[in-house]
Design an enzyme around this catalytic site. Structure first.
Site, PDB file in Angstrom:
ATOM      1  N   HIS A   1       0.808  -1.232   0.000  1.00  0.00           N
ATOM      2  CA  HIS A   1       0.000   0.000   0.000  1.00  0.00           C
ATOM      3  C   HIS A   1       0.838   1.276   0.000  1.00  0.00           C
ATOM      4  CE1 HIS A   1      -3.840  -1.994   0.457  1.00  0.00           C
ATOM      5  NE2 HIS A   1      -3.377  -2.713   1.460  1.00  0.00           N
TER       6      HIS A   1
ATOM      7  N   GLU B   1      -7.096 -12.573   5.414  1.00  0.00           N
ATOM      8  CA  GLU B   1      -7.793 -11.287   5.556  1.00  0.00           C
ATOM      9  C   GLU B   1      -9.008 -11.162   4.649  1.00  0.00           C
ATOM     10  OE1 GLU B   1      -5.053  -8.066   4.661  1.00  0.00           O
ATOM     11  OE2 GLU B   1      -4.170  -9.113   2.973  1.00  0.00           O
TER      12      GLU B   1
ATOM     13  N   ASP C   1      -8.755  -5.487   6.164  1.00  0.00           N
ATOM     14  CA  ASP C   1      -9.293  -6.152   4.974  1.00  0.00           C
ATOM     15  C   ASP C   1     -10.313  -7.218   5.352  1.00  0.00           C
ATOM     16  OD1 ASP C   1      -8.301  -5.042   2.538  1.00  0.00           O
ATOM     17  OD2 ASP C   1      -6.304  -5.720   3.102  1.00  0.00           O
TER      18      ASP C   1
HETATM   19  C1  3PY Z   1      -5.190  -5.269   7.062  1.00  0.00           C
HETATM   20  O1  3PY Z   1      -5.631  -4.970   8.175  1.00  0.00           O
HETATM   21  O2  3PY Z   1      -5.895  -5.524   6.076  1.00  0.00           O
HETATM   22  C2  3PY Z   1      -3.759  -5.380   6.884  1.00  0.00           C
HETATM   23  O3  3PY Z   1      -3.334  -5.912   5.878  1.00  0.00           O
HETATM   24  C3  3PY Z   1      -2.871  -4.851   7.943  1.00  0.00           C
HETATM   25  O4  3PY Z   1      -1.602  -5.326   7.838  1.00  0.00           O
HETATM   26 MG    MG Z   2      -4.672  -6.035   4.328  1.00  0.00          MG
END
Ligand code: 3PY
Ligand code: MG
Length: 250
Positions: free
Chosen positions: A45, A147, A173
């Protein structure tokens, strides 16, 4: 390569790190100097190219293990991140056992995998080629992110894939993929985290997670999450600056 990182991760040491999102050597140098156990270099990101990530490794990697989150589960990026000298890879959005196997393969030299062979900074530009080749498969940490709802569905299969050192939960995510963007303490999001964690425990895979603040990760340290990334370089700076302003302007 910081030979202790994978060992410490696997034996369950609590490793408190932070996320590096600003592509300046000085920033990583300061974070390493502060005493974090590891740095999470975020090329997913943040505006890093591979040379920028290498600059961070050069500034901080001697004193602090540095793990690179690649932008995607992509062979080109994984190869580059390892060749510039990362101590491990964090692969985002790993949704199935097949995807997990592919990441492990990309991270390991034959015969365990099919990592391409180069001569770069990791190999001390060729001066320590053989030494690096002998150690790399044992010393590089392979960390996968769970995630998404798809990862949640497949987690019991994902954690069985040999070669995974830790599952790192991305709560932002994960909550987004459940239609609960940013609602990290929503009971269903918490239940999803518990389900992922229980699969990891059963398979003997270490657990990690990102939290924006120390308070957000504390409950997880009390459980058995050991790989923690708290905040980002930008957040640390912003919060401290705000506190100073508040203290003087009230
Ligand atoms: C998220 O919270 O989606 C992440 O990838 C944090 O590292
Ligand atoms: Mg993430």
């Amino acid at each position: 390569m910081n030979s202790n990182f994978r060992k410490r991760l696997n034996r369950g040491d609590v490793l408190v790190g932070t996320m590096i999102t600003l592509p300046y050597a000085e920033v990583a140098e300061i974070m390493a100097e502060v005493g974090f156990d590891w740095l999470f270099i975020d090329t997913e990101h943040s505006p890093f190219n591979a040379h920028g990530a290498q600059t961070i490794l050069q500034a901080a990697g001697h004193s602090c293990p540095c793990v690179i989150r690649v932008p995607a589960n992509d062979e080109v990026w994984i190869k580059k991140a390892l060749d510039i000298g990362a101590d491990g890879i964090i692969a985002p959005q790993v949704n199935s056992a097949e995807e997990a196997e592919a990441v492990v393969r990309m991270c390991k030299y034959p015969p365990q995998g099919n990592r391409g062979v180069g001569i770069s900074r990791a190999h001390k530009y060729g001066l320590r080629f053989n030494e690096y080749m002998e150690r790399a498969n044992d010393e590089i940490a392979v960390i996968l992110q769970a995630e998404t709802t798809m990862a949640l569905k497949n987690i019991s299969e994902i954690v069985k894939v040999p070669g995974i050192d830790a599952i790192f939960i991305g709560p932002y995510d994960l909550s987004a993929s459940m239609g609960k963007l940013g609602q990290l303490t929503d009971p269903e999001v918490e239940q999803a985290i518990t389900t992922i964690a229980n699969s990891c425990r059963k398979a003997g895979v270490r657990l990690g997670l990102f939290g924006a603040t120390a308070e957000a990760v504390k409950p997880f340290i009390r459980q058995d999450f050991t790989l923690l990334a708290i905040g980002t370089d930008g957040l640390h700076m912003a919060h401290r600056a705000k506190e100073i302003l508040k203290a003087l302007k009230q």
